[in-house]
Design a protein around this motif. Structure first.
Motif, short mmCIF file in Angstrom:
data_model
loop_
_atom_site.label_atom_id
_atom_site.label_comp_id
_atom_site.label_asym_id
_atom_site.label_seq_id
_atom_site.Cartn_x
_atom_site.Cartn_y
_atom_site.Cartn_z
N GLY A 76 0.82 -1.19 0.00
CA GLY A 76 0.00 0.00 0.00
C GLY A 76 0.87 1.25 0.00
N PHE B 5 2.70 9.38 -5.61
CA PHE B 5 1.39 10.00 -5.80
C PHE B 5 1.33 11.30 -5.03
CE2 PHE B 5 -0.85 6.56 -7.82
CZ PHE B 5 -0.29 5.40 -7.31
N GLY C 140 -3.48 11.95 -7.54
CA GLY C 140 -3.08 12.01 -8.94
C GLY C 140 -2.86 10.60 -9.46
N ALA C 141 -2.54 10.52 -10.75
CA ALA C 141 -2.36 9.22 -11.41
C ALA C 141 -1.04 8.55 -11.05
CB ALA C 141 -2.47 9.37 -12.92
N TYR D 180 -11.30 5.01 4.18
CA TYR D 180 -11.47 5.20 2.74
C TYR D 180 -11.30 3.88 2.01
CZ TYR D 180 -10.35 9.98 4.19
OH TYR D 180 -10.32 11.20 4.83
N TYR E 229 -10.23 2.72 -1.96
CA TYR E 229 -9.75 3.12 -3.27
C TYR E 229 -9.62 1.90 -4.17
CZ TYR E 229 -8.23 7.61 -1.29
OH TYR E 229 -8.19 8.84 -0.69
N GLN F 272 -7.24 0.79 -7.66
CA GLN F 272 -6.15 1.19 -8.54
C GLN F 272 -6.11 0.24 -9.73
OE1 GLN F 272 -2.08 0.82 -7.18
NE2 GLN F 272 -1.36 2.31 -8.68
N MET G 92 -2.85 3.17 -13.52
CA MET G 92 -3.68 4.32 -13.16
C MET G 92 -3.45 4.70 -11.71
SD MET G 92 -5.32 4.84 -15.98
CE MET G 92 -6.80 5.76 -15.62
N GLY G 93 -4.03 5.82 -11.34
CA GLY G 93 -3.90 6.28 -9.97
C GLY G 93 -4.95 5.65 -9.07
N LEU G 94 -5.08 6.22 -7.91
CA LEU G 94 -6.05 5.74 -6.92
C LEU G 94 -7.35 6.51 -7.10
CD1 LEU G 94 -3.62 5.75 -3.89
CD2 LEU G 94 -4.50 3.73 -5.03
N GLY H 5 -17.56 8.42 -3.14
CA GLY H 5 -16.39 9.07 -3.69
C GLY H 5 -16.54 9.29 -5.18
N GLU H 6 -15.46 9.09 -5.92
CA GLU H 6 -15.47 9.35 -7.36
C GLU H 6 -16.13 8.24 -8.17
OE1 GLU H 6 -11.00 9.75 -6.86
OE2 GLU H 6 -11.35 11.06 -8.57
N PHE I 194 -7.57 -0.75 -2.19
CA PHE I 194 -6.85 -0.32 -1.00
C PHE I 194 -7.81 0.35 -0.02
CE2 PHE I 194 -2.56 -1.23 -2.10
CZ PHE I 194 -2.47 -1.08 -3.47
N PHE J 125 -2.37 3.12 4.80
CA PHE J 125 -3.00 2.21 3.86
C PHE J 125 -2.76 0.75 4.24
CE2 PHE J 125 -4.54 4.62 0.18
CZ PHE J 125 -4.05 5.88 0.48
N GLY J 126 -3.73 -0.08 3.86
CA GLY J 126 -3.53 -1.50 3.94
C GLY J 126 -2.70 -1.98 2.76
N GLN J 127 -2.42 -3.30 2.74
CA GLN J 127 -1.56 -3.87 1.71
C GLN J 127 -2.28 -4.11 0.39
OE1 GLN J 127 1.76 -5.23 1.91
NE2 GLN J 127 2.23 -5.20 4.09
#
Lengths: 108, 112
Positions: free
Chosen positions: A43, A89, A99-100, B33, B35, B37, B41-43, B58-59, B90, B103-105
C-alpha cells in the motif's frame, strides 16, 4: 474532472542526481497536499506534506515546493537513490483525491 | 499495532458473484477510505467514512456498497461482480481530516 494531475507517468534518473516529480491541481484555495510513495505489492505510505500557507517543506533528501499562483507542486529528491524507485502519488488533503502517479526509476 | 489490515489479499470471482472486502484498523481512526487502482492508473476513491454510522460516495461508487457499524471496520461490498471491477483495492484510515492516511496492503481482485 481530474482535480489533481500528475502528467508524467514515468521518470528515470541516475543515482546521485536530482529527481523532480510534478503535480498540478485545481479548485483549491486553502488546503494542504501530501506525497505518498508506493512499492509494488504494497500500500502507499506517506512521504511528506505541505500546507498552502507555506512555499516549501523539507525532510532530509525530500523537499516539496508549492506554487500557489500556478497551482503547482513539485517533489524534489536529492540525491536520488536506487531505493527511491517507486510510484509517487500527490494527493489533496481535503477530499483525499490522488493524482495518477509517477513511476520513478533510479538507475545505479 | 497491526495498522490497517485487509482481507483477502487475492480473490478471483466469477461474473455476477458477490463478495465483501474486509478492512480493519486498530488505530482508533475516525476517517476510513476505499480506493481502487487499475493497472497504470492512480487511486480512485470509491467510498469514505468520517465516523461510525456515516458513509459517503467518492469518485467511482457505482457497483459498490459500504457500511461503518464500528470505528474499526469498513467493509466494501460488491453485489454483482463485473469484469470492470477487476482491480487492486486499498483501504486507508486517518485520525482526522488534516492528517496523513495509512494504507492496507491491498486486495487484488480478478473478475472472470
Amino acid at each position: 474532472d481530474q482535480q489533481v494531475k500528475q502528467n508524467s507517468p514515468s521518470l528515470s534518473v541516475q543515482e546521485g542526481r536530482i529527481s523532480i516529480l510534478n503535480c498540478d491541481y485545481t479548485n483549491s484555495m486553502f488546503d494542504y497536499f501530501l506525497w505518498y510513495k508506493k512499492y509494488p505489492a504494497e500500500g502507499p505510505t506517506f512521504l511528506i506534506s505541505i500546507s498552502s500557507i507555506k512555499d516549501k517543506n523539507e525532510d532530509g533528501r525530500f523537499t516539496v515546493f508549492l506554487n500557489k499562483s500556478a497551482k503547482h507542486l513539485s517533489l524534489h529528491i536529492v540525491p536520488s537513490q536506487p531505493g527511491d524507485s517507486a510510484v509517487y502519488f500527490c494527493a489533496r488533503n481535503n477530499d483525499m483525491r490522488f493524482g495518477a502517479g509517477t513511476r520513478l526509476t533510479v538507475k545505479p | 499495532n497491526a495498522g490497517v489490515t485487509q482481507t483477502p489479499k487475492f480473490r478471483i470471482l466469477k461474473i455476477g458473484q458477490s463478495m465483501t472486502l474486509q478492512c480493519t484498523q486498530d488505530m482508533n481512526h475516525n476517517y476510513m477510505y476505499w480506493y481502487r487502482q487499475d493497472p497504470g492508473m492512480g487511486l480512485k476513491l470509491i467510498y469514505y467514512s468520517v465516523g461510525a454510522g456515516i458513509t459517503d460516495k467518492g469518485e467511482v461508487p457505482n457497483g459498490y456498497n459500504v457500511s461503518r457499524s464500528t470505528t474499526e471496520d469498513f467493509p466494501l461490498r460488491l453485489e454483482l461482480a463485473a469484469p470492470s471491477q477487476t482491480s487492486v483495492y486499498f483501504c486507508a484510515s486517518r485520525t482526522g481530516g488534516d492528517t496523513e492516511a495509512f494504507f492496507g496492503q491491498g486486495t487484488r481482485l480478478t473478475v472472470v
